[in-house]
Motif scaffolding. Sequence first.
Motif, PDB file in Angstrom:
ATOM      1  N   ILE A  94     -23.138 -48.089-155.748  1.00  0.00           N
ATOM      2  CA  ILE A  94     -24.227 -48.178-154.462  1.00  0.00           C
ATOM      3  C   ILE A  94     -25.670 -47.743-154.850  1.00  0.00           C
ATOM      4  N   ASN A  95     -26.448 -48.114-154.300  1.00  0.00           N
ATOM      5  CA  ASN A  95     -27.769 -47.891-154.781  1.00  0.00           C
ATOM      6  C   ASN A  95     -29.036 -47.543-153.293  1.00  0.00           C
ATOM      7  N   PHE A 107      -8.163 -62.034-146.672  1.00  0.00           N
ATOM      8  CA  PHE A 107      -8.229 -61.614-147.973  1.00  0.00           C
ATOM      9  C   PHE A 107      -7.975 -59.999-148.009  1.00  0.00           C
ATOM     10  N   PRO A 108      -6.881 -59.727-147.773  1.00  0.00           N
ATOM     11  CA  PRO A 108      -6.515 -57.999-147.883  1.00  0.00           C
ATOM     12  C   PRO A 108      -6.590 -57.435-148.867  1.00  0.00           C
ATOM     13  N   GLU A 109      -6.583 -58.142-150.322  1.00  0.00           N
ATOM     14  CA  GLU A 109      -6.568 -57.416-151.518  1.00  0.00           C
ATOM     15  C   GLU A 109      -8.082 -57.637-152.025  1.00  0.00           C
ATOM     16  N   LYS A 110      -8.923 -58.274-151.664  1.00  0.00           N
ATOM     17  CA  LYS A 110     -10.096 -58.342-152.381  1.00  0.00           C
ATOM     18  C   LYS A 110     -11.076 -57.091-152.302  1.00  0.00           C
ATOM     19  N   GLN A 111     -10.900 -56.370-153.245  1.00  0.00           N
ATOM     20  CA  GLN A 111     -11.723 -55.073-153.263  1.00  0.00           C
ATOM     21  C   GLN A 111     -13.264 -55.124-153.038  1.00  0.00           C
ATOM     22  N   GLU A 112     -13.868 -56.133-153.942  1.00  0.00           N
ATOM     23  CA  GLU A 112     -15.473 -56.144-154.051  1.00  0.00           C
ATOM     24  C   GLU A 112     -15.823 -56.655-152.679  1.00  0.00           C
ATOM     25  N   LEU A 113     -15.005 -57.674-152.033  1.00  0.00           N
ATOM     26  CA  LEU A 113     -15.248 -58.155-150.552  1.00  0.00           C
ATOM     27  C   LEU A 113     -15.389 -57.063-149.570  1.00  0.00           C
ATOM     28  N   HIS A 114     -14.413 -56.231-149.751  1.00  0.00           N
ATOM     29  CA  HIS A 114     -14.277 -55.199-148.727  1.00  0.00           C
ATOM     30  C   HIS A 114     -15.493 -54.126-149.089  1.00  0.00           C
ATOM     31  N   ARG A 115     -15.828 -53.851-150.141  1.00  0.00           N
ATOM     32  CA  ARG A 115     -16.778 -52.886-150.436  1.00  0.00           C
ATOM     33  C   ARG A 115     -18.247 -53.563-149.719  1.00  0.00           C
ATOM     34  N   TYR A 133     -15.429 -44.567-148.407  1.00  0.00           N
ATOM     35  CA  TYR A 133     -16.785 -44.044-148.380  1.00  0.00           C
ATOM     36  C   TYR A 133     -17.743 -44.735-147.077  1.00  0.00           C
ATOM     37  N   ASN A 134     -17.539 -46.029-147.350  1.00  0.00           N
ATOM     38  CA  ASN A 134     -18.392 -46.826-146.498  1.00  0.00           C
ATOM     39  C   ASN A 134     -17.996 -46.873-144.910  1.00  0.00           C
TER      40      ASN A 134
END
Length: 751
Positions: free
Chosen positions: A681-682, A584-592, A635-636
């Motif tokens: 982020i929290n 899933f190279p395009e899934k931003q939420e997942l990557h985060r 950032y992560n």
Amino acid sequence: SLKMASDSPESLMTLCTDFCLRNLEGTLCYLLDNETLRLHPDIFLPSEICDKLVNEYVELVKTDSIFEPHESFFTLFSDPRSTRLARIHLREQIVQDQDLEAIRKQDLVELYLTNCEKLTAKSLQTLVSFSHTLISLSLFGCCNIFYEEENPGGCEDDCLVNPTRQVLVKDFTFEGFSRLRFLNLGRLIEGVNVETLLRPLASLAALDLSGIQLNDVGFLTQWKDSLVSLVLYNMDLSEEHIQVIAQLRKLRHLDISRDHLSSYYKFKLTRRVLNLFVENLVNLTSLDISGHTMLENCTIPSMEEKMGHTSTEPAKSSIAPFRGLKRPLQFLGLFETSLCRLTHIPAYKVSGDKNEEQVLNAIEAYTEHRPEITSRAINLLFDIARIERCSQLLRALQLVITALKCHKDDKNIQVTGSAALFYLTNSEYRMEQSVKLRRQVIQVVLNGMESYQEVTVQRNCCLTLCNFNIPEELEFQYRRVNELLLNILNQSRQDESIQRIAVHLCNALVCQVDNDHKEAVGKMGFVMTMLKLIQKKLADKTCDQVMEFSWSALWNITDETPDNCEMFLNYSGMKLFLECLKEFPEKQELHRNMLGLLGNVAEVKELRPQLMTSQFISVFSNLLESKADGIEVSYNACGVLSHIMFDGPEAWGICEPHREEVVKRMWAAIQSWDINSRRNINYRSFEPILRLLPQGISPVSQHWATWALYNLVSVYPDKYCPLLIKEGGIPLLKDMIKMASARQETKEMAR
């Protein structure tokens, strides 16, 4: 008022009773030979306390899954010299013959046995020992109490084949029960001669023969001077029955209602029958004719019916025969009849299906003994709560809670009740509910999830939990709710929607809670369960909410919890991370979510060597350039690398990529971020960031940490300035400004 009742704290008596029952050994009792409970010899308790202990015990066994029943509990009350019992209510499987036998020396005044299916004719004999004091007795639904076991003669080989045969006891009567006034024989087994059974009773005041078919009730007239309450629910009546009832002139409460779905009834109500009741039963204050079909029209002409304000005056009654009443009835049962929809009904309380008030009256009246009717009434309440607005919210909630507790194993009630709870606890009603009431809701919801693997109940229960503030409101049942949810997620075949809600709840439960909670949940198998869900989704090549929530839940549960981080690595978490990235190279939420989690792993010094492979370092370095989800993924990734760099050049055990090359890419990434970025982020603590400040081994890590703090305190000052001060960040920053190894731009930012 109801509001006050639901809001007031429990009485000291209730709290003490509850505490003693949960800690019998530590309070009233000791263990004899490690198994039998015995009362301490210096304990003497009056009936006010003993009755409450027994009745609460039954309630706890029935509604609290964590509460362990004691084999020898009832033996604590075997000697009236130390423990007195007077009024006790026992239910269902909890009570067996030996339990009643244990308390046979007590002078019971009131004994309610409801649906105690394990009681046999042995208990009939035990009842005789209470005969001289008993005033009220209920044997409702005790379907085996008139059966005894008979051994076939000359028990040789036959015994093994057919050790016991159930034989109906024919010779028992209430002979000698001289004080008995109130008797409930509801759902009595067929074949028992009710007339013979009751003949010895001198003056009955109340008799309940629900669910029993008697063709001849002439014997009832022997109590025509004493009988004030008669219940013949679901009895198919005839003209003879009506004539007998009309002679019972002292009756104040008459219930001839029926469940119109249960079987075919020949009997139809007529105007004449109602007239007969009104004329002869002059003391009547309560009448229930629910479920009956009217053979003819008993209503007044519709023009007259619609006139004026609704009135309870008998003279204005829309039901013609009731115009003869001397005063309005206290209660009139019209549930599932057409009469409940009329305008003028001469009763203060009506059960019916016309509006919320009538429906709530029905639930209240029928819950205890008529779950089949109650579930249909709750279904009507469900529609009211869903489509209109409930005006008697607290009453509605308490009635549904009571029904769910009372009928824990009744599928219809669990389905309709759990659905109604979802609508009754949603946000528009939040303000009106006390903590105590909301906790009761959570308890019955968890009971439902525990007893029912049925999809609808599970879904309703999970949805209802979503109406609460998580984790705060579920904190008091934290372990249990997590176990139940993991249990749902570990089932091999799973309903998609339930899975989605359960993962969402799991994620919310581990967000913003103490580390000991996270560790406990980790030990329950949380990490493994989430990875299995991810594995399944990967195999199906789907990245949906379940996939994203599962990674998010892992991110939350590994936060500052090294044990869970280690579990993630041990259960091939990194392999799944790489596969998801590739699939899933395009899934931003997942990557985060995935990188947030790896940030937590990288904070644990002992685990960092496992991240030190060419493959992982290359992946993290490439993600520095990612624009996914604003700056979050970049950032992560930089955070993960900052912790790895902090271990120094000697920990860099790989040839490719070179350490210097990765450092260069990290500087470039940090410089490309907008310092005023709003964040996804929290942080609960800055400790993992602050530890990167007082060191000279990796200036880029120092810079990443300073950038992170600068961004958070400038974009969210109210939240993060106090945290930075509290955790001692100011002196660390001041010291760093004096360090020779720190880069100029880092010092500027620190300043």
